[in-house]
Design a protein around this motif. Structure first.
Motif, short mmCIF file in Angstrom:
data_model
loop_
_atom_site.label_atom_id
_atom_site.label_comp_id
_atom_site.label_asym_id
_atom_site.label_seq_id
_atom_site.Cartn_x
_atom_site.Cartn_y
_atom_site.Cartn_z
N ILE A 64 42.80 41.83 39.37
CA ILE A 64 43.55 42.22 40.57
C ILE A 64 43.22 43.66 40.97
O ILE A 64 43.32 44.02 42.14
CB ILE A 64 45.08 42.02 40.39
CG1 ILE A 64 45.64 42.93 39.30
CG2 ILE A 64 45.39 40.56 40.08
CD1 ILE A 64 47.16 42.81 39.16
N PHE A 67 40.22 43.26 43.13
CA PHE A 67 40.66 42.78 44.44
C PHE A 67 41.14 43.96 45.28
O PHE A 67 40.84 44.07 46.47
CB PHE A 67 41.78 41.75 44.29
CG PHE A 67 42.46 41.39 45.59
CD1 PHE A 67 41.87 40.50 46.48
CD2 PHE A 67 43.68 41.96 45.93
CE1 PHE A 67 42.48 40.18 47.68
CE2 PHE A 67 44.31 41.65 47.13
CZ PHE A 67 43.70 40.75 48.00
N ALA A 68 41.90 44.85 44.65
CA ALA A 68 42.40 46.04 45.36
C ALA A 68 41.25 46.95 45.79
O ALA A 68 41.29 47.53 46.89
CB ALA A 68 43.38 46.79 44.47
N SER A 71 39.64 45.42 48.80
CA SER A 71 40.60 45.45 49.92
C SER A 71 40.63 46.83 50.57
O SER A 71 40.53 46.95 51.79
CB SER A 71 42.00 45.07 49.42
OG SER A 71 42.04 43.74 48.95
N SER A 163 47.01 44.05 48.15
CA SER A 163 46.65 45.01 47.11
C SER A 163 47.73 46.05 46.91
O SER A 163 47.80 46.70 45.87
CB SER A 163 45.33 45.70 47.48
OG SER A 163 45.48 46.52 48.64
N GLU A 164 48.60 46.22 47.88
CA GLU A 164 49.62 47.27 47.83
C GLU A 164 50.93 46.81 47.21
O GLU A 164 51.61 47.59 46.55
CB GLU A 164 49.89 47.80 49.24
CG GLU A 164 48.69 48.47 49.89
CD GLU A 164 49.07 49.08 51.22
OE1 GLU A 164 49.80 48.42 51.99
OE2 GLU A 164 48.64 50.22 51.49
N CYS A 167 49.95 42.87 44.14
CA CYS A 167 49.26 43.23 42.89
C CYS A 167 50.18 44.01 41.94
O CYS A 167 50.28 43.66 40.75
CB CYS A 167 47.99 44.01 43.20
SG CYS A 167 46.68 42.99 43.95
N GLN A 191 41.49 50.94 41.14
CA GLN A 191 41.40 50.90 42.60
C GLN A 191 40.77 52.17 43.16
O GLN A 191 39.84 52.12 43.98
CB GLN A 191 42.79 50.70 43.19
CG GLN A 191 42.84 50.64 44.71
CD GLN A 191 44.27 50.66 45.22
OE1 GLN A 191 45.00 51.63 45.01
NE2 GLN A 191 44.68 49.60 45.87
N SER A 222 34.17 39.56 47.05
CA SER A 222 35.52 38.99 47.20
C SER A 222 35.55 37.54 46.77
O SER A 222 36.54 37.06 46.18
CB SER A 222 36.00 39.13 48.64
OG SER A 222 36.05 40.48 49.04
#
Length: 531
Positions: A64, A67-68, A71, A163-164, A167, A191, A222
């Motif tokens: 994750i 992912f952030a 993003s 992501s904010e 996650c 991140q 992604s």
């Protein structure tokens, strides 16, 4: 679904009963006989996310985290290549919309996706977000007009918003209170370091392959995140009684309390393979789980947002996040014009290297605010007879506040008087402002989640969506504000505002327990365990 999959904690059945007497929500017994109490109390169910092996939890955190990274990069990392894109669109003034609208749509994405995640589960929303991020990137890469390009970025930003809030929520649900600060710090560091490094690489990548392949490469990345998440990131939602968030679970039979269960690091709740099913690949790969599917929870989440935004301590956290973001947005917007002008005359590639300072401060944040915050939390609890208060989490915020104030003042003065200051005055304070920004976010998250464990979703939505909307609004007025006030005047004003808002933190620190006691009836569900 088998009944064994829907029951909870030592826990035979979740039931709603009359509220029991509690300390204010968030006040917990963290230490007992010298041992760390596990909060929330894990259940004997092998499929409880809190019972996952530590190695698997790290894998989830890393996935994750990446992912952030993608993003934030796709929504905010276009700065080094904006001039290239502007040239492709013949300097159409609407090109700036590619940079400004993503923050708005990230906020909107939080308002939509987080209530949805409470209704259908975190896993399906996270997987859908990874797919939408990939699809939006492909859309942008293949766009044939500026309007289509803007629309594609708006779509991917809806997904990037997870992501904010989503996650950090997943991290909160798979880790215990005593390790929450360090795990959130690692997530933030992954991140920040990943985004900074790839932002530096962006200028070189685009010069060789073009901006369309910039989207293409991170669309592929992604997609890989989606595949890894599908296989390795299980559902993190799990129904727990309210007592579990206090570090113990009371078991009732026909309304009478018959036992109390407390788990520690050395004495965990034994896993029960007779009453519950073991973890399995098919269970992990399942996208939707019955215990996490309840559409009424989406409506309840929006209702709870309305309640939580009235909590004085949460209002302060939101304001601190917002003022730190405002100062960071201004510094991000203005450091490039300052350093590219005389007497510094930095080249575009050199400007990208300035982001390297964010890597350094992110690494410093892990021991200082992450592990340091957790150790301080346990140390103070040890000297209070094992009792821990969320307000202890606010003590480390003094460091990012001090760095923010000092860095803002110096940045403004150096920007207004470049011939009197070294370029390093801009570079170091720019990194200092970033450290303050991510540090205030980390501590705000940790304090809020420790205070209101059962209201993680609505509180994270409030913090992230309001922050996104403020960033969107600021982006339209930064240039005018700085032009009218000058760098020194603009940053002096921001510093004063930051100082005033920070001062209210003393009120939250001193009266936090009373605030939590008053707001408790809106922040707990009073679920109990009935045999």
């Amino acid at each position: 679904m088998d009944a064994k999959e829907t029951t909870d904690a030592v826990h035979h059945e979740l039931a709603i009963t009359k509220p029991q007497h509690h300390n204010p929500t968030g006040t917990v017994t963290l230490l007992e006989d010298g041992e760390v109490v596990l909060i929330p109390t894990p259940s004997p169910d092998p499929r409880d996310p809190l019972n996952l092996p530590q190695t698997q939890k790290w894998v989830i955190d890393i996935i994750i985290g990446f992912f952030a990274v993608f993003s934030v990069l796709l929504t905010s990392g276009m700065g080094p290549i904006l001039s290239t894109i502007m040239a492709d669109y013949e300097y159409n003034p609407r090109v700036t919309d590619l940079m400004t609208y993503p923050t708005l749509f990230m906020g909107i994405g939080n308002l939509i996706a987080m209530p949805l995640a409470t209704a259908v589960g975190r896993r399906p929303v996270f997987l859908a977000s990874a797919l939408i991020l990939m699809a939006g990137s492909i859309w942008c890469a293949a766009s044939q007009s500026l309007e289509s390009h803007i629309a594609g970025r708006d779509i991917l930003s809806l997904a990037a918003g997870q992501s904010e809030a989503l996650c950090p929520m997943i991290i909160q649900e798979i880790h215990f209170v005593h390790e929450r600060s360090s795990k959130l710090a690692w997530f933030s560091a992954i991140q920040s370091i990943g985004t900074a490094g790839l932002t530096i690489a962006t200028a070189y990548l685009v010069s060789d392959l073009g901006w369309r392949w910039w989207y293409g490469i991170f669309a592929i990345a992604s997609g890989l995140v989606f595949l890894l998440a599908f296989v390795l990131v299980p559902e993190s939602a799990y129904p727990r009684p309210t007592d579990a968030y206090n570090g113990l679970v009371r078991i009732y039979h026909e309304g009478e309390e018959i036992s109390v269960v407390r788990a520690t690091e050395k004495n965990r709740v034994p896993l029960d393979y007779n009453r519950y099913k073991a973890r399995s690949l098919s269970h992990r790969l399942r996208v939707f789980h019955d215990h996490a599917r309840d559409w009424s929870k989406a409506v309840e989440c929006w209702k709870q947002m309305g309640q939580c935004i009235m909590f004085p301590n949460i209002i302060w956290v939101v304001l601190m996040n917002s003022v730190a973001l405002a100062i960071y947005v201004i510094s991000v917007t203005e450091f490039s014009p300052i350093l590219s002008s005389p007497p510094y005359d930095y080249k575009t590639t050199s400007l990208g290297l300035v982001q390297g300072g964010q890597i350094v401060v992110s690494l410093l944040m892990i021991p200082l605010l992450g592990y340091g915050g957790d150790r301080l939390y346990k140390w103070i609890a040890r000297h209070r007879g094992g009792l821990a208060e969320p307000e202890v989490r606010l003590i480390p915020i003094l460091l990012p506040i001090a760095v923010m104030v000092i860095s803002s003042v110096i940045f403004g003065r150096a920007g207004s008087h470049p011939f009197e200051w070294s370029a390093w005055a801009i570079i170091t304070t720019y990194s200092g402002i970033y450290f303050a920004f991510i540090g205030i976010i980390l501590i705000g998250y940790t304090y809020s989640l420790d205070s209101y464990g059962e209201r993680a979703a609505p509180i994270l939505v409030l913090i992230c969506s309001i922050r996104g909307f403020i960033s969107f609004g600021i982006s339209f007025g930064v240039t005018k504000f700085v032009t009218e006030q000058g760098y020194q005047g603009a940053f002096n004003i921001c510093t004063i505002i930051a100082g005033v808002i920070s001062a209210f933190g003393l009120f939250v620190f001193l009266y936090g327990p009373k605030i939590r006691a008053v707001t408790m009836k809106y922040a707990v569900d009073n679920r109990t365990v009935e045999t």
